[in-house]
Scaffold this active site. Structure first.
Site, PDB file in Angstrom:
ATOM      1  CD  GLU A 250      -2.696  -0.881   2.679  1.00 23.76           C
ATOM      2  OE1 GLU A 250      -2.325  -0.081   3.560  1.00 23.76           O
ATOM      3  OE2 GLU A 250      -3.587  -1.699   2.857  1.00 23.76           O
ATOM      4  CE  LYS A 252       5.804   4.330   6.704  1.00 21.71           C
ATOM      5  NZ  LYS A 252       5.550   5.640   7.280  1.00 21.71           N
ATOM      6  CD  GLU A 302      -0.518   8.551   7.642  1.00 20.38           C
ATOM      7  OE1 GLU A 302      -0.982   7.691   8.417  1.00 20.38           O
ATOM      8  OE2 GLU A 302       0.576   9.102   7.821  1.00 20.38           O
ATOM      9  CG  PHE A 342      -4.176   2.468   6.603  1.00 19.05           C
ATOM     10  CD1 PHE A 342      -3.953   1.590   7.651  1.00 19.05           C
ATOM     11  CD2 PHE A 342      -3.912   3.821   6.789  1.00 19.05           C
ATOM     12  CE1 PHE A 342      -3.469   2.040   8.869  1.00 19.05           C
ATOM     13  CE2 PHE A 342      -3.423   4.287   8.021  1.00 19.05           C
ATOM     14  CZ  PHE A 342      -3.207   3.390   9.056  1.00 19.05           C
ATOM     15  NE  ARG A 419       8.108  -0.335  16.012  1.00 18.55           N
ATOM     16  CZ  ARG A 419       7.734   0.728  15.292  1.00 18.55           C
ATOM     17  NH1 ARG A 419       7.601   0.631  13.983  1.00 18.55           N
ATOM     18  NH2 ARG A 419       7.503   1.880  15.866  1.00 18.55           N
ATOM     19  CE  LYS A 425       9.006   1.831   9.979  1.00 16.33           C
ATOM     20  NZ  LYS A 425       8.857   2.966  10.862  1.00 16.33           N
TER      21      LYS A 425
HETATM   22  P1  ATP Z   1       7.571   6.427  10.511  1.00 11.98           P
HETATM   23  O1  ATP Z   1       8.399   7.005  11.607  1.00 11.98           O
HETATM   24  O2  ATP Z   1       8.315   5.558   9.578  1.00 11.98           O
HETATM   25  O3  ATP Z   1       6.670   7.396   9.840  1.00 11.98           O
HETATM   26  P2  ATP Z   1       6.120   5.346  12.621  1.00 11.98           P
HETATM   27  O4  ATP Z   1       7.261   4.914  13.485  1.00 11.98           O
HETATM   28  O5  ATP Z   1       5.372   6.576  12.941  1.00 11.98           O
HETATM   29  O6  ATP Z   1       6.603   5.392  11.137  1.00 11.98           O
HETATM   30  P3  ATP Z   1       5.332   2.827  11.775  1.00 11.98           P
HETATM   31  O7  ATP Z   1       4.346   1.854  12.242  1.00 11.98           O
HETATM   32  O8  ATP Z   1       6.737   2.409  11.859  1.00 11.98           O
HETATM   33  O9  ATP Z   1       5.102   4.148  12.561  1.00 11.98           O
HETATM   34  O10 ATP Z   1       4.969   3.255  10.278  1.00 11.98           O
HETATM   35  C1  ATP Z   1       3.622   3.252   9.954  1.00 11.98           C
HETATM   36  C2  ATP Z   1       3.039   4.632   9.893  1.00 11.98           C
HETATM   37  O11 ATP Z   1       2.871   4.985   8.530  1.00 11.98           O
HETATM   38  C3  ATP Z   1       1.661   4.594  10.464  1.00 11.98           C
HETATM   39  O12 ATP Z   1       1.688   4.974  11.812  1.00 11.98           O
HETATM   40  C4  ATP Z   1       0.855   5.529   9.625  1.00 11.98           C
HETATM   41  O13 ATP Z   1       0.843   6.806  10.222  1.00 11.98           O
HETATM   42  C5  ATP Z   1       1.639   5.657   8.341  1.00 11.98           C
HETATM   43  N1  ATP Z   1       0.955   5.090   7.154  1.00 11.98           N
HETATM   44  C6  ATP Z   1       0.857   5.702   5.955  1.00 11.98           C
HETATM   45  N2  ATP Z   1       0.238   4.939   5.055  1.00 11.98           N
HETATM   46  C7  ATP Z   1      -0.092   3.789   5.678  1.00 11.98           C
HETATM   47  C8  ATP Z   1      -0.728   2.601   5.264  1.00 11.98           C
HETATM   48  N3  ATP Z   1      -1.164   2.423   4.012  1.00 11.98           N
HETATM   49  N4  ATP Z   1      -0.872   1.612   6.186  1.00 11.98           N
HETATM   50  C9  ATP Z   1      -0.432   1.772   7.454  1.00 11.98           C
HETATM   51  N5  ATP Z   1       0.180   2.878   7.897  1.00 11.98           N
HETATM   52  C10 ATP Z   1       0.366   3.883   7.020  1.00 11.98           C
END
Ligand code: ATP
Length: 593
Positions: A250, A252, A302, A342, A419, A425
Site C-alpha cells: 500500500e 505509505k 492517514e 487503510f 510492532r 515498511k
Molecule cells: P515512521 O516514523 O516511519 O513514519 P512510525 O514509526 O510513525 O513510522 P510505523 O508503524 O513504523 O510508525 O509506520 C507506519 C506509519 O505509517 C503509520 O503509523 C501511519 O501513520 C503511516 N501510514 C501511511 N500509510 C499507511 C498505510 N497504508 N498503512 C499503514 N500505515 C500507514
C-alpha cells in the site's frame, strides 16, 4: 480503602530501582485493593484519574500547590520556596513542612482512596471563573487531613510529578500475577489493554471475572485501539521472502495517522498516541460522518495535507498548522486535508481485529463512499521484487514516503499495540546508505558552553527496549538545533527535569540534567557503530558492546505524535546495523574481484 496503604506502597516502590521488585510491590498493593476501588488505584498509581484518551488533565501549577501548602501548614510561601529550592521536590517539601505542623494539629479525619480520588476528580474538572480558588480550597482540605507522608504523594500526584516510573507494562504484569493466575496470562491481559487502552477497565474485568472475562473482552467504540506498527526492511527481496512470496503493498502516505470512531452520529478522532484530536480536524470528522456507509465504525486512515486544486499531496509539516486551539476555521481553508483509510477494525457490532487483512480490506471498500477527499489507500497484490520496486517508484512519484507491505496470510490479524512482521515498511531513506531517520527519546542533557550558555549544549538520546521496557542511550546529539529550537527545548524540558536518572533509563554516561522520558525527536544518523559507552542493544552484536549512532543531527521534526514507548526500538537499531553491514559488504568498492 485507606489512602495510607497506597502511600506506603509508593514509598517502597520509590525506594527500589529493580523492575521485578517494583512489580512484586505492585502485586501486593493490588491484592490489598478492594474490588470497587481497583480501577481508581490503577489510575492513581500512574498519576492519572482516567485513561489518557479521556483527556482529563490532573496537573495543577506548582505555584497553586505552594499556596495550598502554605495555608495547610501555616508556613509562609517564602519559606516553602526556599525549602523547595534546596531539595527540588515539592513532595518532599510538603512532607517536611507538614511534619512540623504535626505537633500542634490533630488530623481531622482519615483519608480514604475514594475521598482522595473524588477530590482530585473535582479539582481536575473545575474550570471557569473562580476555578483557582476552588482548586486551592479542595487541595488545602486534603492536605489538612493528610499525614505528612500522604501529603507528599497527594502533592506529587496533583502536580503531575508522581515519578514512580510504573509503566503500563508493569501494571499488566502485576495484574496477570495478582488476578490472572500468573505471568503466563500476561499476553491475554495485554490484548485486553491493547484493544481498549484502558488499564482501569482491564483491571476491573480481571478482578471481577478472572481470565474468562479477559478472553471475552470486547472492542468498544470511543475506546481507542492501540495501533499496530510495522517492522522495516531495506529491499523488496527480503520483504517478499518474509511474506512467503506475496503481499499487499500500500502507499505509505506522509501524514498523520488517525483512528476514527463513529457511533450514533458522533465521531471522535484519535491520534497515534491515542489523544483525542477531533478539534484539529473538524473537516475529517465530517468526512467520517458522511462517507462511510455504516452506523458504527472504527477505522484507521492517514490524514494528509492536500492541495485541493491540483490534487497533490503536501508535506507532513503542513499539518502542524492544525495543532492550534484558535483559528482552526482559517487553518482548515489554508491547509485542507484528505483521508486515505487503510484499515477497518470494527463495523456495526462486529469486531474485525482478529479477521485477516484481505477480509478487513474488503469490508472497508464495501462501506466507503469514495470521493476525492476519501480514497482507500492505493494498494496492489505483488508477487515479485520487480513488481514491488515498480510500485514503490510509483508511490514515491505520487508524493508518498514509500510502501507499507502487509501480510495476506490467514494469520494477518490486526496486532493491536505491537510492532511485528505482519506489516513491513519500505521507505526511500533505507536505500541511501546510513541515512535512516530514527525517533529518539530525550533522557538527559549537557549544559551549553560559549554561545549556548543558558541552554543545553547537547541532548542524551535513547531508544526504547520493548523487551525490558527501558530506555537505552544510543547517542549524544548537539547538531541541527536552531537558536529557536534551543530556546524551546530548554523551556519545554524544564518540566520534565528529575533529580536523578529515571529507573527506566539505562545509561553509562552521567548527564548534567536528567529528564523523565517524554519528548521524542527525529534524528538523522550517519552510521551505527559498536560502542562501549552506549547500552543500546547491549551484548546483542558483541559481548560488552552496545550500539551508538554516529554524527547525529536533529531533523527539525518534533515527534509529538509519539510517546516515548513509540520511539525507535533497540531491536530496530540492531536490524539497521545489520542492514548497514550488509550494504557495505555488497557495495562494489568492497567486493572482491
Ligand atoms: P515512521 O516514523 O516511519 O513514519 P512510525 O514509526 O510513525 O513510522 P510505523 O508503524 O513504523 O510508525 O509506520 C507506519 C506509519 O505509517 C503509520 O503509523 C501511519 O501513520 C503511516 N501510514 C501511511 N500509510 C499507511 C498505510 N497504508 N498503512 C499503514 N500505515 C500507514
Amino acid at each position: 480503602m485507606d489512602y495510607s496503604v497506597i502511600a506506603d506502597a509508593y514509598e517502597k516502590i520509590e525506594a527500589t530501582t529493580k523492575r521485578l521488585e517494583m512489580t512484586d510491590l505492585l502485586v501486593d498493593l493490588l491484592k490489598k485493593t478492594p474490588k470497587d476501588v481497583m480501577a481508581k488505584v490503577v489510575y492513581l498509581t500512574q498519576g492519572k484519574l482516567y485513561p489518557d484518551f479521556m483527556g482529563v488533565e490532573m496537573g495543577i501549577a506548582e505555584k497553586l500547590a505552594i499556596k495550598a501548602l502554605s495555608r495547610a501548614s501555616g508556613q509562609s510561601e517564602t519559606l516553602i520556596l526556599s525549602e523547595l529550592q534546596k531539595n527540588g521536590d515539592i513532595g518532599q517539601t510538603s512532607e517536611k513542612l507538614l511534619a512540623k505542623r504535626k505537633q500542634s494539629t490533630f488530623f481531622s479525619r482519615k483519608l480514604t482512596v475514594e475521598h482522595v480520588y473524588e477530590t482530585l476528580d473535582k479539582m481536575a474538572k473545575t474550570s471557569g471563573s473562580g476555578a483557582v480558588d476552588t482548586k486551592m480550597a479542595l487541595l488545602c482540605s486534603l492536605l489538612t487531613d493528610a499525614s505528612p507522608n500522604e501529603a507528599k504523594w497527594i502533592i506529587r500526584t496533583v502536580t503531575a510529578n508522581l515519578r514512580l516510573g510504573i509503566a503500563d507494562m508493569t501494571v499488566l504484569d502485576a495484574l496477570a500475577i495478582a488476578y490472572g493466575g500468573g505471568k503466563e496470562s500476561r499476553e491475554l491481559v495485554e490484548r485486553a489493554y491493547s484493544i481498549s487502552s484502558d488499564l482501569g477497565r482491564v483491571a476491573d474485568v480481571v478482578v471481577e471475572k478472572g481470565l474468562d472475562g479477559i478472553k471475552e473482552f470486547q472492542v468498544v467504540v470511543f475506546e481507542p485501539i492501540r495501533p499496530m506498527l510495522a517492522e522495516r526492511l531495506a529491499s523488496p527481496e527480503e520483504i517478499l521472502e518474509k511474506f512467503g512470496g506475496k503481499c499487499i503493498a500500500e502507499y505509505k502516505y506522509d501524514g498523520e495517522r488517525v483512528q476514527a470512531h463513529k457511533k450514533d452520529g458522533k465521531v471522535v478522532l484519535f491520534s497515534r498516541r491515542l489523544e483525542n484530536i477531533s478539534s484539529q480536524y473538524p473537516d475529517a470528522v465530517e468526512l467520517v460522518k458522511e462517507k462511510f456507509d455504516a452506523k458504527e465504525v472504527i477505522l484507521e486512515a492517514e490524514c494528509v495535507a492536500m492541495d485541493l486544486e491540483t490534487g497533490d499531496m503536501r508535506p507532513f509539516q503542513e499539518l502542524m498548522h492544525r495543532r492550534r486551539k484558535y483559528g482552526i476555521e482559517a487553518a482548515i481553508d489554508q491547509y485542507p486535508i484528505s483521508l486515505f483509510p487503510f484499515d477497518l477494525l470494527y463495523v456495526d457490532g462486529k469486531d474485525l481485529t482478529l479477521e485477516p487483512l484481505p477480509q478487513r480490506r474488503k469490508e472497508l471498500e464495501r462501506i466507503i463512499k469514495k470521493t476525492d477527499r476519501v480514497t482507500p489507500a492505493t494498494h496492489k497484490l505483488v508477487k515479485s521484487p520487480k513488481e514491488l520496486e515498480d510500485f514503490f517508484e510509483e508511490a514515491i512519484a505520487e508524493g508518498c514516503e514509500g510502501l507499507m507491505c502487509k501480510s495476506v496470510g490467514k494469520d494477518s490479524v490486526y496486532q493491536a499495540g505491537s510492532r511485528g512482521w505482519l506489516w513491513i515498511k519500505y521507505k526511500r531513506d533505507y536505500k541511501s546508505e546510513m541515512t535512516d531517520t530514527v525517533d529518539l527519546v530525550v533522557v538527559g542533557a549537557f549544559h551549553g558552553r560559549g554561545k549556548r550558555v543558558g541552554t543545553y549544549g547537547a541532548l542524551l538520546l535513547a531508544t526504547y527496549n520493548d523487551k525490558t521496557d527501558t530506555f537505552e542511550t544510543v547517542t549524544k546529539c548537539g547538531t541541527g538545533f536552531t537558536d529557536k529550537d534551543l530556546a524551546t527545548l530548554h523551556e519545554t524540558l524544564q518540566k520534565h527535569i528529575i533529580p536523578k536518572k529515571n529507573s527506566r533509563v539505562v545509561s553509562l554516561m552521567q548527564a548534567d540534567v536528567w529528564f523523565e522520558p517524554s519528548l521524542v525527536l527525529e534524528i538523522l544518523g550517519a552510521e551505527i557503530t559498536l560502542s562501549p559507552i552506549h547500552p543500546c542493544a547491549m551484548d546483542s552484536i558483541r559481548k560488552g558492546a552496545g550500539l551508538a549512532i554516529r554524527f547525529p543531527r536533529f531533523t527539525g521534526k518534533y515527534r509529538t505524535d509519539k510517546s516515548p514507548e513509540d520511539a525507535t526500538t533497540s531491536k530496530e537499531i540492531v536490524e539497521m546495523y545489520r542492514g548497514q553491514l550488509k550494504k557495505i559488504s555488497e557495495s562494489p568498492a568492497t567486493q572482491k574481484g
